[in-house]
Design an enzyme around this catalytic site. Structure first.
Site, short mmCIF file in Angstrom:
data_model
loop_
_atom_site.label_atom_id
_atom_site.label_comp_id
_atom_site.label_asym_id
_atom_site.label_seq_id
_atom_site.Cartn_x
_atom_site.Cartn_y
_atom_site.Cartn_z
N CYS A 2 -58.59 33.22 -55.31
CA CYS A 2 -59.80 33.25 -56.12
C CYS A 2 -59.49 32.89 -57.57
O CYS A 2 -58.35 32.94 -58.01
CB CYS A 2 -60.41 34.65 -56.11
SG CYS A 2 -60.59 35.38 -54.47
N ARG A 27 -57.95 26.05 -56.50
CA ARG A 27 -57.30 27.25 -55.96
C ARG A 27 -57.83 27.62 -54.58
O ARG A 27 -57.22 28.41 -53.86
CB ARG A 27 -57.50 28.43 -56.92
CG ARG A 27 -56.78 28.25 -58.25
CD ARG A 27 -57.16 29.33 -59.24
NE ARG A 27 -56.70 30.64 -58.82
CZ ARG A 27 -55.55 31.19 -59.21
NH1 ARG A 27 -54.74 30.52 -60.00
NH2 ARG A 27 -55.20 32.40 -58.81
N TRP A 73 -62.50 33.52 -52.63
CA TRP A 73 -61.93 33.19 -51.32
C TRP A 73 -62.01 34.46 -50.50
O TRP A 73 -61.36 35.46 -50.80
CB TRP A 73 -60.49 32.72 -51.49
CG TRP A 73 -59.85 32.15 -50.26
CD1 TRP A 73 -59.89 30.85 -49.85
CD2 TRP A 73 -59.06 32.85 -49.30
NE1 TRP A 73 -59.17 30.71 -48.68
CE2 TRP A 73 -58.66 31.92 -48.33
CE3 TRP A 73 -58.66 34.18 -49.16
CZ2 TRP A 73 -57.86 32.28 -47.22
CZ3 TRP A 73 -57.88 34.54 -48.06
CH2 TRP A 73 -57.49 33.59 -47.11
N ASN A 99 -59.89 39.33 -58.36
CA ASN A 99 -58.96 38.67 -57.46
C ASN A 99 -58.04 39.74 -56.88
O ASN A 99 -57.53 40.57 -57.63
CB ASN A 99 -58.09 37.64 -58.19
CG ASN A 99 -58.89 36.46 -58.70
OD1 ASN A 99 -60.06 36.31 -58.37
ND2 ASN A 99 -58.26 35.64 -59.51
N GLY A 100 -57.80 39.70 -55.59
CA GLY A 100 -56.89 40.66 -54.99
C GLY A 100 -57.56 41.42 -53.85
O GLY A 100 -58.63 41.05 -53.37
N GLU A 486 -42.86 19.64 -42.42
CA GLU A 486 -43.71 19.39 -43.58
C GLU A 486 -44.76 18.32 -43.28
O GLU A 486 -45.93 18.45 -43.67
CB GLU A 486 -42.86 19.00 -44.78
CG GLU A 486 -43.63 18.62 -46.04
CD GLU A 486 -44.48 19.73 -46.61
OE1 GLU A 486 -45.31 19.43 -47.50
OE2 GLU A 486 -44.34 20.89 -46.18
N LYS A 490 -48.82 18.96 -43.46
CA LYS A 490 -49.74 18.18 -44.29
C LYS A 490 -50.93 17.69 -43.46
O LYS A 490 -52.07 17.74 -43.91
CB LYS A 490 -49.01 16.98 -44.92
CG LYS A 490 -48.11 17.35 -46.07
CD LYS A 490 -48.88 17.76 -47.29
CE LYS A 490 -48.43 18.98 -47.98
NZ LYS A 490 -47.85 20.10 -47.43
N GLU A 493 -53.22 20.65 -42.63
CA GLU A 493 -53.91 21.20 -43.80
C GLU A 493 -55.14 20.41 -44.19
O GLU A 493 -56.19 21.00 -44.48
CB GLU A 493 -52.96 21.23 -45.00
CG GLU A 493 -51.92 22.33 -44.96
CD GLU A 493 -51.03 22.29 -46.19
OE1 GLU A 493 -50.79 23.36 -46.76
OE2 GLU A 493 -50.59 21.20 -46.58
N HIS A 509 -37.33 20.82 -24.45
CA HIS A 509 -37.46 22.23 -24.10
C HIS A 509 -38.92 22.69 -24.22
O HIS A 509 -39.19 23.82 -24.63
CB HIS A 509 -36.56 23.08 -24.99
CG HIS A 509 -35.12 22.80 -24.81
ND1 HIS A 509 -34.34 23.39 -23.84
CD2 HIS A 509 -34.29 21.93 -25.46
CE1 HIS A 509 -33.11 22.93 -23.90
NE2 HIS A 509 -33.05 22.03 -24.88
N LYS A 608 -54.77 27.27 -53.04
CA LYS A 608 -53.58 26.68 -53.64
C LYS A 608 -52.50 27.72 -53.85
O LYS A 608 -51.34 27.49 -53.56
CB LYS A 608 -53.95 26.03 -54.98
CG LYS A 608 -52.78 25.35 -55.69
CD LYS A 608 -52.24 24.19 -54.89
CE LYS A 608 -51.12 23.47 -55.60
NZ LYS A 608 -50.49 22.45 -54.74
#
Length: 613
Positions: A2, A27, A73, A99-100, A486, A490, A493, A509, A608
């Site tokens: 947030c 964010r 968020w 926030n939190g 990675e 990407k 996301e 496997h 973010k």
């Protein structure tokens, strides 16, 4: 996650707040709102983008010179208008943005309900507004500031808070525990924000709040205290970022801008630290602890997400170049595993923002158990940079896109320099080898620039072929196994395509069962020492009609002949190859996401900086 912004001064508060919230959009958020005080408390909020809020403000024409704003968020309660911040006390006199997470909100809510208070939302944040007002209105001789302090002592969890009260019409109250918050110091005006992006347009002077601190903010200044009511004198820092650095500069998305900034960000990361002619590396931030690092029993790397992937690359680098044993841990799991870490061990934490909650928790756990803790982060003044024993900044510049790109390569550059410096110190790399390695590392930014110039159009065209693929498989070996992870991350996301990264040999496997003519398989075949094995893996995919996309060295005709699509990159030492192979994967994910109409810079459900557990 947030975002918080606040303002008190002579400007139109709504304009400052809306602009600030737009700068905090990166964010990650699902709703937004502001509170303006002008004799009454005017609240405008709702689910959706800040642009929706901006439209509401224009329609209602709310004016005032003091206010707070928030991008939410969701953690407690679904994203909707009611659960959006700011939240009000029952009387409507107290407004809070937060926030939190308040972990004991359930018991506090039951207690306040028993006292007759009515709640409007499903959030944990509303508890704060209601509890402050309850203490303020029912306790004798308690000031509003004291009511906030008493509230903070009752709540359990994390918070970055901005609070306004109609009974204190010229003041904003702020507090921090586990969620970043800073003050911007202007000329007869003050700014409040979760990070520097909403502030940099107006001032470059900031004060960072630490955990357990609160402040009373007015247009002509501020007073910082602990929640135990001890007055503090705080250092005023000068911001190192510019307004231009957080603008798109003509690119359609921040992510694409940041991909193309990598030659410069990598060079900036190395500038003044490496000398190719002398074969030396100077990392001032850890110079005083190099003996401890060289004598460490082992290095434990803790990180989350993309930073965890860079840590995996770091494991290969440290073990190959410096013969130092390394373990890489998910920071989110570290403190729950009763970790065997203590004196003689070194923990290295990696975080772009320097505020990642899980990484901070791992850092503190390691310190409590006696380990030295070093940091790699991008944001000067961040909590991690202040709490570690020593560290190295990446100097990548602001990264606005939620999907990390230049932060990853900058982290890998720092890890490479650290591993080389450690290998030199421990005597595993002589001066001749050092010059060879450092000269090649110095050439990497130009090679990245070459990839961007030569591969951008080809990758854009190739992306069209796979825009609607339901699944992807990424395969790599050795240094490029983390790059496979990675690359898959990407794609997940920003395009919402299911993708998995694997060590190439692990394909047999399990994942090989998924391969058919509909499955794109991205193969990273850019290291000499694993090339024959990678060719065998490609043959296995081809035999099952998988669609092969290869990232390979230009001279690797064997891999090219086996691939349906290929992207050629310049050659480098195997140990440096992740710095090159990741670039086409970033471009591929970007163009697929654009083709699918996804919100590239603000992908759904993501933030973010993850500042809550």
């Amino acid at each position: 996650m947030c975002g918080i912004v606040g303002y008190v001064g002579d400007r139109d508060a709504a304009e400052v707040l809306i602009k600030g919230l737009k700068r905090l959009e990166y964010r990650g958020y699902d709703s937004a709102g502001i509170a303006i005080m002008n004799g009454e408390l005017n609240i405008q909020k709702g689910k959706g983008k800040v642009a929706n809020l901006d439209k509401k403000m224009l329609e209602n024409s709310v004016k005032g010179h003091i206010g707070i704003g928030h991008t939410r968020w969701a953690t407690h309660g679904e994203p909707n208008d009611i659960n959006s911040h700011p939240h009000l006390s029952e009387s409507g006199k107290v407004a809070v943005v937060h926030n939190g997470i308040i972990e004991n909100y359930g018991s506090l809510k039951r207690s306040l309900t028993e006292k007759g208070r009515t709640f409007m939302s499903m959030t944990d944040t509303e508890i704060i507004a209601q509890l402050i007002e309850e203490i303020y209105t029912t306790s004798k001789n308690v000031t509003f500031e004291e009511a906030i302090r008493l509230t903070l002592k009752q709540i359990v969890g994390t918070y970055g808070l901005a609070i306004v009260n109609l009974d204190s019409p010229e003041k904003i109250y702020i507090a921090r525990k586990g969620s970043p918050l800073l003050l911007g110091v202007g000329d007869n005006e003050m700014f409040i924000a979760s990070d520097a992006s909403p502030i940099v347009e107006y001032t470059n002077k900031v004060v960072y709040l630490d955990d357990g601190e609160m402040a009373v903010v007015e247009r002509d200044g501020y007073e910082v205290k602990t929640i135990e009511d001890v007055s503090l004198t705080k250092e005023v820092h000068e911001l190192a970022i510019s307004l231009e650095a957080i603008e798109k500069a003509g690119y359609p998305h921040f992510m694409l801008k940041e991909i193309f900034e990598q030659p410069r960000s990598m060079a900036d990361c190395m500038r003044g630290r490496i000398d190719p002619d002398k074969g030396t590396i100077q990392l001032g931030g850890i110079a005083d602890v190099m003996d401890d690092l060289a004598n460490a029993n082992r290095v434990i790397i803790a990180a989350c997400g993309t930073s965890w992937h860079s840590g995996l690359v770091g494991e290969y680098l440290f073990e190959y170049l410096a013969k130092t044993p390394v373990e890489v841990e998910y920071a989110s799991e570290f403190r729950y595993s009763d970790p065997l870490i203590g004196e003689g061990d070194v923990m290295l934490v990696i975080s772009q923002s320097g505020e990642t909650a899980d990484t901070l928790a791992a850092l503190r756990e390691a310190k409590e158990r006696g380990a030295m803790v070093l940091g790699i982060c991008n944001v000067v003044g961040s909590t991690i940079s202040r709490e570690t024993d020593a560290g190295v900044f990446t100097h990548a510049g602001p990264e606005i896109g939620v999907a990390s790109t230049k932060a990853f390569t900058a982290q890998v550059v720092v890890l490479t320099m650290m591993a080389l410096a450690l290998g030199i110190k421990k005597g595993y790399i002589d001066n001749k080898k050092a010059k060879k390695y450092i000269k090649e590392l110095d050439a990497i930014p130009d090679k990245v620039d070459q990839i961007l110039k030569e591969c951008d159009d080809d990758t854009k065209e190739m992306a069209k072929m796979f825009t609607y693929a339901p699944n992807f498989l990424y395969l790599g070996r050795s240094y490029n196994f983390p790059v496979a992870l990675e690359g898959a991350l990407k794609l997940k996301e920003i395009s919402y395509i299911h993708a998995e990264g694997y060590p190439a040999a692990e394909m047999k496997h399990g994942p090989i069962a998924l391969i058919d003519e509909m499955m794109p398989v991205v193969v990273i075949a850019a290291t000499t020492h694993t090339n024959d094995k990678m060719i065998s893996n490609i043959e296995e995919v081809k035999a099952r009609k998988g669609r092969i996309i290869s990232i390979m060295n230009k001279e690797n005709s064997d891999v090219k002949d086996l691939s349906e699509y290929s992207i050629s990159i310049p050659s480098t030492f195997d140990v440096f190859s992740p710095l090159l192979t990741v670039i086409p994967l970033q471009l591929l994910s970007y163009y697929i996401a654009v083709n699918r109409g996804c919100d590239v810079d603000q992908p759904r459900n993501l933030a973010k900086s993850v500042t809550v557990e």
